[in-house]
Motif scaffolding. Sequence first.
Motif, PDB file in Angstrom:
ATOM      1  N   LYS A 267      23.341  40.894  43.290  1.00  0.00           N
ATOM      2  CA  LYS A 267      23.824  41.403  44.573  1.00  0.00           C
ATOM      3  C   LYS A 267      25.158  40.789  45.011  1.00  0.00           C
ATOM      4  CE  LYS A 267      21.340  43.739  46.774  1.00  0.00           C
ATOM      5  NZ  LYS A 267      21.171  45.206  46.783  1.00  0.00           N
ATOM      6  N   MET A 268      25.840  40.107  44.110  1.00  0.00           N
ATOM      7  CA  MET A 268      27.105  39.484  44.499  1.00  0.00           C
ATOM      8  C   MET A 268      28.202  40.546  44.580  1.00  0.00           C
ATOM      9  SD  MET A 268      29.043  36.235  42.785  1.00  0.00           S
ATOM     10  CE  MET A 268      28.784  36.898  41.143  1.00  0.00           C
ATOM     11  N   LYS A 269      28.832  40.659  45.726  1.00  0.00           N
ATOM     12  CA  LYS A 269      29.892  41.660  45.902  1.00  0.00           C
ATOM     13  C   LYS A 269      31.250  41.059  45.559  1.00  0.00           C
ATOM     14  CE  LYS A 269      32.066  44.813  49.164  1.00  0.00           C
ATOM     15  NZ  LYS A 269      32.204  45.244  50.562  1.00  0.00           N
ATOM     16  N   PRO A 270      32.000  41.683  44.680  1.00  0.00           N
ATOM     17  CA  PRO A 270      33.335  41.183  44.356  1.00  0.00           C
ATOM     18  C   PRO A 270      34.240  41.197  45.582  1.00  0.00           C
ATOM     19  CG  PRO A 270      32.612  42.826  42.756  1.00  0.00           C
ATOM     20  CD  PRO A 270      31.637  42.868  43.884  1.00  0.00           C
ATOM     21  N   GLN A 271      35.057  40.177  45.702  1.00  0.00           N
ATOM     22  CA  GLN A 271      36.084  40.151  46.740  1.00  0.00           C
ATOM     23  C   GLN A 271      37.353  40.738  46.139  1.00  0.00           C
ATOM     24  OE1 GLN A 271      35.463  39.116  50.015  1.00  0.00           O
ATOM     25  NE2 GLN A 271      33.406  39.220  49.122  1.00  0.00           N
ATOM     26  N   ILE A 272      37.850  41.816  46.724  1.00  0.00           N
ATOM     27  CA  ILE A 272      39.037  42.477  46.187  1.00  0.00           C
ATOM     28  C   ILE A 272      40.131  42.547  47.252  1.00  0.00           C
ATOM     29  CG2 ILE A 272      37.741  43.826  44.499  1.00  0.00           C
ATOM     30  CD1 ILE A 272      38.011  46.241  46.364  1.00  0.00           C
ATOM     31  N   ALA A 273      41.374  42.578  46.796  1.00  0.00           N
ATOM     32  CA  ALA A 273      42.521  42.673  47.700  1.00  0.00           C
ATOM     33  C   ALA A 273      43.705  43.233  46.920  1.00  0.00           C
ATOM     34  CB  ALA A 273      42.870  41.303  48.279  1.00  0.00           C
ATOM     35  N   PRO A 274      44.653  43.856  47.614  1.00  0.00           N
ATOM     36  CA  PRO A 274      45.845  44.349  46.914  1.00  0.00           C
ATOM     37  C   PRO A 274      46.772  43.202  46.542  1.00  0.00           C
ATOM     38  CG  PRO A 274      46.068  44.740  49.264  1.00  0.00           C
ATOM     39  CD  PRO A 274      44.678  44.184  49.049  1.00  0.00           C
ATOM     40  N   CYS A 275      47.514  43.377  45.461  1.00  0.00           N
ATOM     41  CA  CYS A 275      48.555  42.408  45.122  1.00  0.00           C
ATOM     42  C   CYS A 275      49.632  42.420  46.204  1.00  0.00           C
ATOM     43  CB  CYS A 275      49.189  42.763  43.772  1.00  0.00           C
ATOM     44  SG  CYS A 275      48.136  42.391  42.346  1.00  0.00           S
ATOM     45  N   HIS A 276      50.265  41.286  46.396  1.00  0.00           N
ATOM     46  CA  HIS A 276      51.336  41.172  47.386  1.00  0.00           C
ATOM     47  C   HIS A 276      52.629  41.785  46.855  1.00  0.00           C
ATOM     48  CE1 HIS A 276      53.733  39.449  50.628  1.00  0.00           C
ATOM     49  NE2 HIS A 276      54.578  38.986  49.719  1.00  0.00           N
ATOM     50  N   PHE A 277      52.915  41.527  45.584  1.00  0.00           N
ATOM     51  CA  PHE A 277      54.175  41.992  45.000  1.00  0.00           C
ATOM     52  C   PHE A 277      53.977  43.302  44.248  1.00  0.00           C
ATOM     53  CE2 PHE A 277      54.751  37.326  45.142  1.00  0.00           C
ATOM     54  CZ  PHE A 277      55.851  37.291  45.987  1.00  0.00           C
ATOM     55  N   ARG A 278      55.051  44.104  44.236  1.00  0.00           N
ATOM     56  CA  ARG A 278      54.991  45.354  43.481  1.00  0.00           C
ATOM     57  C   ARG A 278      56.192  45.451  42.553  1.00  0.00           C
ATOM     58  NH1 ARG A 278      52.822  46.898  48.621  1.00  0.00           N
ATOM     59  NH2 ARG A 278      50.572  47.177  48.391  1.00  0.00           N
ATOM     60  N   GLN A 279      57.311  45.981  43.047  1.00  0.00           N
ATOM     61  CA  GLN A 279      58.444  46.264  42.158  1.00  0.00           C
ATOM     62  C   GLN A 279      58.998  45.033  41.448  1.00  0.00           C
ATOM     63  OE1 GLN A 279      61.232  48.448  44.619  1.00  0.00           O
ATOM     64  NE2 GLN A 279      60.423  50.396  43.899  1.00  0.00           N
ATOM     65  N   ASP A 280      59.063  43.917  42.138  1.00  0.00           N
ATOM     66  CA  ASP A 280      59.709  42.735  41.553  1.00  0.00           C
ATOM     67  C   ASP A 280      58.711  41.729  40.978  1.00  0.00           C
ATOM     68  OD1 ASP A 280      62.194  43.739  42.254  1.00  0.00           O
ATOM     69  OD2 ASP A 280      62.171  42.759  44.214  1.00  0.00           O
ATOM     70  N   ALA A 281      57.446  42.103  40.894  1.00  0.00           N
ATOM     71  CA  ALA A 281      56.409  41.158  40.473  1.00  0.00           C
ATOM     72  C   ALA A 281      56.691  40.565  39.096  1.00  0.00           C
ATOM     73  CB  ALA A 281      55.041  41.837  40.482  1.00  0.00           C
ATOM     74  N   ASN A 282      57.081  41.410  38.149  1.00  0.00           N
ATOM     75  CA  ASN A 282      57.275  40.919  36.774  1.00  0.00           C
ATOM     76  C   ASN A 282      58.434  39.940  36.679  1.00  0.00           C
ATOM     77  OD1 ASN A 282      55.254  42.743  36.341  1.00  0.00           O
ATOM     78  ND2 ASN A 282      56.398  44.062  34.953  1.00  0.00           N
ATOM     79  N   LEU A 283      59.492  40.199  37.433  1.00  0.00           N
ATOM     80  CA  LEU A 283      60.645  39.292  37.430  1.00  0.00           C
ATOM     81  C   LEU A 283      60.252  37.940  38.027  1.00  0.00           C
ATOM     82  CD1 LEU A 283      63.438  41.756  38.654  1.00  0.00           C
ATOM     83  CD2 LEU A 283      63.118  40.914  36.325  1.00  0.00           C
ATOM     84  N   LEU A 284      59.595  37.969  39.174  1.00  0.00           N
ATOM     85  CA  LEU A 284      59.196  36.725  39.836  1.00  0.00           C
ATOM     86  C   LEU A 284      58.219  35.929  38.979  1.00  0.00           C
ATOM     87  CD1 LEU A 284      58.723  38.166  43.432  1.00  0.00           C
ATOM     88  CD2 LEU A 284      60.421  36.460  42.760  1.00  0.00           C
TER      89      LEU A 284
END
Length: 300
Positions: A267-284
Amino acid sequence: MNRKYIAFDIGGTFVKSGVIDGDGKMIDKTKEKTPNHLEELLALIEQRALEHEDVEGIAISTPGAVSPEGVIYGSSAIPYIHGPNMKELVQRRVKKPVFLENDANCAGLAEMWRGAGVGKKDVLVMVIGTGIGGAVFKNGHLHKGCHLHGGEFGYMLLTTDIKGDNDVWSRIASTKALVRTVARLKNIDENAIDGEEIFRLAEKGDEVCLQALDQFYHYLAVGIYNLQYIYDPEIILIGGGISANNELIPRINEKLEQILSVIHLAKMKPQIAPCHFRQDANLLGAVYGFIREYSNIGST
């Protein structure tokens, strides 16, 4: 002194580059069409490095499974990067330290550095797009796995009636899978519609898009539930263009509640959230990877 680094995000269509400081601030950013040949790519990297001679080194995000030595295994839309030792080739041209890492791992590194993973130790990062990739962090460190496939969640099988590649998670629950489903149900070409249009049509009450999205969220929730019990992370972060949609996290949570309502043993529910970075995530993330690998010269 706050040190500077130059990062490259090598994609199938474009090569993005950015000068980033040790605090994660983007100082300068460019985008050019991805070259057709290896020599042209190396020349592009060398030219950008020459334009910014004061940087500490080069950080590169790339498709494929990247070995510690700098060889990129697997396959991608850029065939010429697979095989040669890319790290050595770039170092030879720029005469500076080079860090090289898989693009999904770089996206995860960005979250751990300045994003939604800050202060957490056990984290999974999912990147939903053409397929489903991601990154695994254990005790705050990137876990790449024995065969460099840590975080390749998209290869999970979600059915026991296996008929081929169409049964893996990437082919069922990616943005491309959503588009494919809607195109099939509407009997239109896949290029005639995209994910954003599907969400717009669903908001207007389009039954086909609503049905496809309901199935999409269900498949995502099933895979996320499995990941929670495989790894038991503090949080699962979801990235990719679709993560900008405000409905994504609430709808996946609804599906997770439905799953938990019929399962009595776990019964453990995963904690999910959106990533903060999008377009520049790979560079950072590439820069953060560089700083961690070369901490003796790369700390601020």
